[in-house]
Design a protein around this motif. Structure first.
Motif, PDB file in Angstrom:
ATOM      1  N   GLN A   1      -2.496  -6.687  -7.896  1.00  0.00           N
ATOM      2  CA  GLN A   1      -2.860  -6.011  -8.646  1.00  0.00           C
ATOM      3  C   GLN A   1      -3.181  -4.067  -9.115  1.00  0.00           C
ATOM      4  OE1 GLN A   1      -6.752  -8.029  -9.589  1.00  0.00           O
ATOM      5  NE2 GLN A   1      -5.858  -9.619  -9.219  1.00  0.00           N
ATOM      6  N   LEU A   2      -3.313  -3.857  -7.678  1.00  0.00           N
ATOM      7  CA  LEU A   2      -3.154  -2.321  -7.770  1.00  0.00           C
ATOM      8  C   LEU A   2      -1.981  -1.669  -8.121  1.00  0.00           C
ATOM      9  CD1 LEU A   2      -5.186  -0.545  -7.525  1.00  0.00           C
ATOM     10  CD2 LEU A   2      -4.158  -0.291  -4.883  1.00  0.00           C
TER      11      LEU A   2
ATOM     12  N   PRO B   1      -5.354  -8.635  -4.766  1.00  0.00           N
ATOM     13  CA  PRO B   1      -5.688  -7.394  -5.310  1.00  0.00           C
ATOM     14  C   PRO B   1      -4.552  -6.390  -4.660  1.00  0.00           C
ATOM     15  CG  PRO B   1      -6.819  -8.828  -3.647  1.00  0.00           C
ATOM     16  CD  PRO B   1      -5.756  -9.744  -3.516  1.00  0.00           C
ATOM     17  N   ASP B   2      -3.898  -6.147  -3.468  1.00  0.00           N
ATOM     18  CA  ASP B   2      -3.430  -5.079  -3.276  1.00  0.00           C
ATOM     19  C   ASP B   2      -1.951  -5.168  -4.928  1.00  0.00           C
ATOM     20  OD1 ASP B   2      -3.960  -4.754  -1.493  1.00  0.00           O
ATOM     21  OD2 ASP B   2      -2.761  -5.420   0.459  1.00  0.00           O
TER      22      ASP B   2
ATOM     23  N   ASP C   1      -8.965  -6.579 -15.768  1.00  0.00           N
ATOM     24  CA  ASP C   1      -9.260  -4.788 -14.835  1.00  0.00           C
ATOM     25  C   ASP C   1      -9.671  -3.836 -16.531  1.00  0.00           C
ATOM     26  OD1 ASP C   1      -8.233  -1.657 -15.157  1.00  0.00           O
ATOM     27  OD2 ASP C   1      -9.397  -2.723 -12.867  1.00  0.00           O
TER      28      ASP C   1
ATOM     29  N   ARG D   1       1.354   6.136  -7.145  1.00  0.00           N
ATOM     30  CA  ARG D   1       0.424   7.330  -7.681  1.00  0.00           C
ATOM     31  C   ARG D   1       0.787   8.390  -7.645  1.00  0.00           C
ATOM     32  NH1 ARG D   1      -5.056   7.636  -3.086  1.00  0.00           N
ATOM     33  NH2 ARG D   1      -4.034   5.574  -3.585  1.00  0.00           N
TER      34      ARG D   1
ATOM     35  N   LYS E   1      -1.566  -2.130 -11.899  1.00  0.00           N
ATOM     36  CA  LYS E   1      -2.043  -0.653 -12.125  1.00  0.00           C
ATOM     37  C   LYS E   1      -1.520   0.331 -12.678  1.00  0.00           C
ATOM     38  CE  LYS E   1      -6.353  -0.470 -11.851  1.00  0.00           C
ATOM     39  NZ  LYS E   1      -7.828  -0.795 -11.514  1.00  0.00           N
ATOM     40  N   ARG E   2      -1.047   0.886 -11.421  1.00  0.00           N
ATOM     41  CA  ARG E   2      -0.223   1.934 -10.809  1.00  0.00           C
ATOM     42  C   ARG E   2       1.219   2.194 -12.098  1.00  0.00           C
ATOM     43  NH1 ARG E   2      -4.628   4.224  -9.714  1.00  0.00           N
ATOM     44  NH2 ARG E   2      -4.983   3.679  -7.135  1.00  0.00           N
TER      45      ARG E   2
ATOM     46  N   ASN F   1       0.761  -1.047  -0.090  1.00  0.00           N
ATOM     47  CA  ASN F   1       0.352  -0.055   0.268  1.00  0.00           C
ATOM     48  C   ASN F   1       0.881   1.231   0.378  1.00  0.00           C
ATOM     49  OD1 ASN F   1       0.751  -0.665   2.620  1.00  0.00           O
ATOM     50  ND2 ASN F   1      -0.426   1.257   3.228  1.00  0.00           N
TER      51      ASN F   1
ATOM     52  N   GLU G   1       1.962   1.556  -3.170  1.00  0.00           N
ATOM     53  CA  GLU G   1       1.302   2.172  -4.532  1.00  0.00           C
ATOM     54  C   GLU G   1       0.962   3.606  -4.360  1.00  0.00           C
ATOM     55  OE1 GLU G   1      -2.295   3.201  -5.532  1.00  0.00           O
ATOM     56  OE2 GLU G   1      -2.038   2.900  -3.359  1.00  0.00           O
TER      57      GLU G   1
END
Length: 417
Positions: free
Chosen positions: A238-239, A235-236, A277, A196, A242-243, A189, A192
């Motif tokens: 994957q996020l 899921p973490d 996604d 971001r 994506k970034r 996190n 991520e």
């Protein structure tokens, strides 16, 4: 000879590939203070071709991979550089030179990502308006106080979106930011949030993109390597991926030569088919589209373009199918529709019958022709020129590109009668 030079140059520079993902292209600008960026340099490449592990021209052969030392050495035409080198242009000779970075021993010359928190907490040498905030962020990170780190990132995020503040953050803090984003020992996190912030700084900010391209040419390579190291797609994860893909989309859109090999496209393919996604898939297709567009507009024969694309994207038919699928998506916006249609147009133009277009796309195209023809002929005087140009291209493509060229010639003949 000129055509041979084109294809050898094209493949050795744009499509360079290394089994270990550690080869980069020589940057076009210096990374040291020894370079006067205003000095005109006119270096015309000689005819270069690949022979095994060597590059050869009229003057002889030399290693494909630049062999660095602690002293400055001339970078010969089309040589590939290990990461982590200092690079300059010699102002007396006008030639590019490279040597091992002062902080990089020879056995660590290909490692660029920061891998421990101690390196990440080193502060910039001079104060600026966000020095205090980032100093506290480093301190919290060193103490592993991750809840505070989250809050501090959130407080800084609004500034990252600002054009001027985003640029200042990048030029002062990019070593720190890329170190956090790429550090596998940190919580996902936190990484991520950091990624971001990088996205916020680079989006719609050309000076920031240019700064990263000139001073951190290995950043894209490190992102690809980091994605390749993923073992468990939670899921973490994957996020975070994506970034990373969002960052790649912006940087590669600006400079498609960041893509250097088949390994990169294989990485994108794995992500595309692993993470369900839609927005992520659109981003990856944008990267592929940027690459195809660049190849299509090279001054090469169709055969060379086709061979060049197939060299790094052997599964180009699979991507063609995806472009065809997404361009027909009723929820897709006009910007993506144009981009993906143009990609299909370019691929079909260069590959001809070697690229197969499914019937569903042809049916969609026929329907689009009817809709866009009515729009073009609706009698409205003030029109969107760019939209009209695209609509005409789409209409004309039915027979010229995606159908029978003879049928198009017959149609035009009757139209002229």
């Amino acid at each position: 000879m000129e055509l041979f030079w084109y294809i050898s140059l094209f493949i050795t520079t744009v499509f360079a590939i290394d089994q270990h993902n550690q080869i980069i292209l020589a940057p076009t600008t210096s990374l040291t203070e020894d370079v006067d960026v205003h000095t005109p340099i006119d270096i015309k490449p000689t005819d270069v071709y690949v022979s095994g592990d060597l590059l050869c021209n009229d003057e002889g052969c030399y290693p494909l991979l630049f062999e660095p030392s602690s002293d400055w050495k001339v970078i010969k035409p089309e040589q590939r550089l290990p990461a982590g080198l200092d690079i300059r242009v010699n102002l007396e000779t006008g030639l590019k030179e490279a040597k091992l970075g002062d902080a990089n021993p020879i056995d660590d010359a290909t490692t660029t990502a920061v891998t421990n928190v101690h390196k990440q907490v080193d502060a910039p040498s001079e104060n600026y308006e966000f020095s205090e905030q980032f100093a506290k962020l480093r301190d919290s990170l060193a103490k592993q106080d991750y809840s505070t780190v989250e809050s501090q990132f959130d407080d800084l995020m609004d500034f990252a979106h600002d054009y001027k503040h985003g640029y200042k953050i990048i030029i002062k803090e990019f070593d720190f930011l890329q170190g956090v984003a790429l550090n596998n020992s940190l919580p996902l996190n936190i990484r991520e949030l950091d990624a971001r912030m990088i996205i916020a700084c680079i989006r719609n900010n050309p000076p920031v993109i240019e700064y990263i391209e000139q001073n951190y040419p290995n950043f894209v390579r490190d992102i690809f390597n980091n994605i390749n190291e993923v073992q468990d797609v939670t899921p973490d994860v994957q996020l975070l991926v994506k970034r990373f893909i969002n960052i790649l989309t912006v940087l590669i859109e600006s400079d498609p030569t960041y893509i250097v090999g088949v390994v990169d496209f294989e990485t994108l393919r794995k992500v595309f088919y692993t993470i369900d996604d839609k927005q992520l898939k659109l981003r990856i297709l944008e990267i592929i589209a940027s690459f195809v567009d660049r190849v299509h507009h090279e001054e090469l024969s169709k055969t060379m373009k086709r061979d060049g694309i197939m060299f790094v994207i052997p599964k180009i038919q699979d991507w063609t199918k995806e472009f065809s699928k997404f361009v027909r998506d009723s929820d897709i916006d006009e910007v993506h529709l144009r981009k993906f249609f143009n990609t299909l147009y370019d691929l079909k133009t260069d590959f001809g019958t070697d690229i197969k277009i499914d019937t569903s796309f042809i049916n969609w195209l026929i329907n689009q022709i009817e809709i866009r023809s009515k729009s073009l002929n609706n009698g409205i005087e003030q029109r969107d020129v760019e939209q009209d140009t695209f609509d005409r291209k789409l209409i004309d493509s039915r027979h010229k590109v995606f159908g029978n060229e003879m049928a198009d010639s017959i149609k035009n003949f009757h139209d002229e009668l």
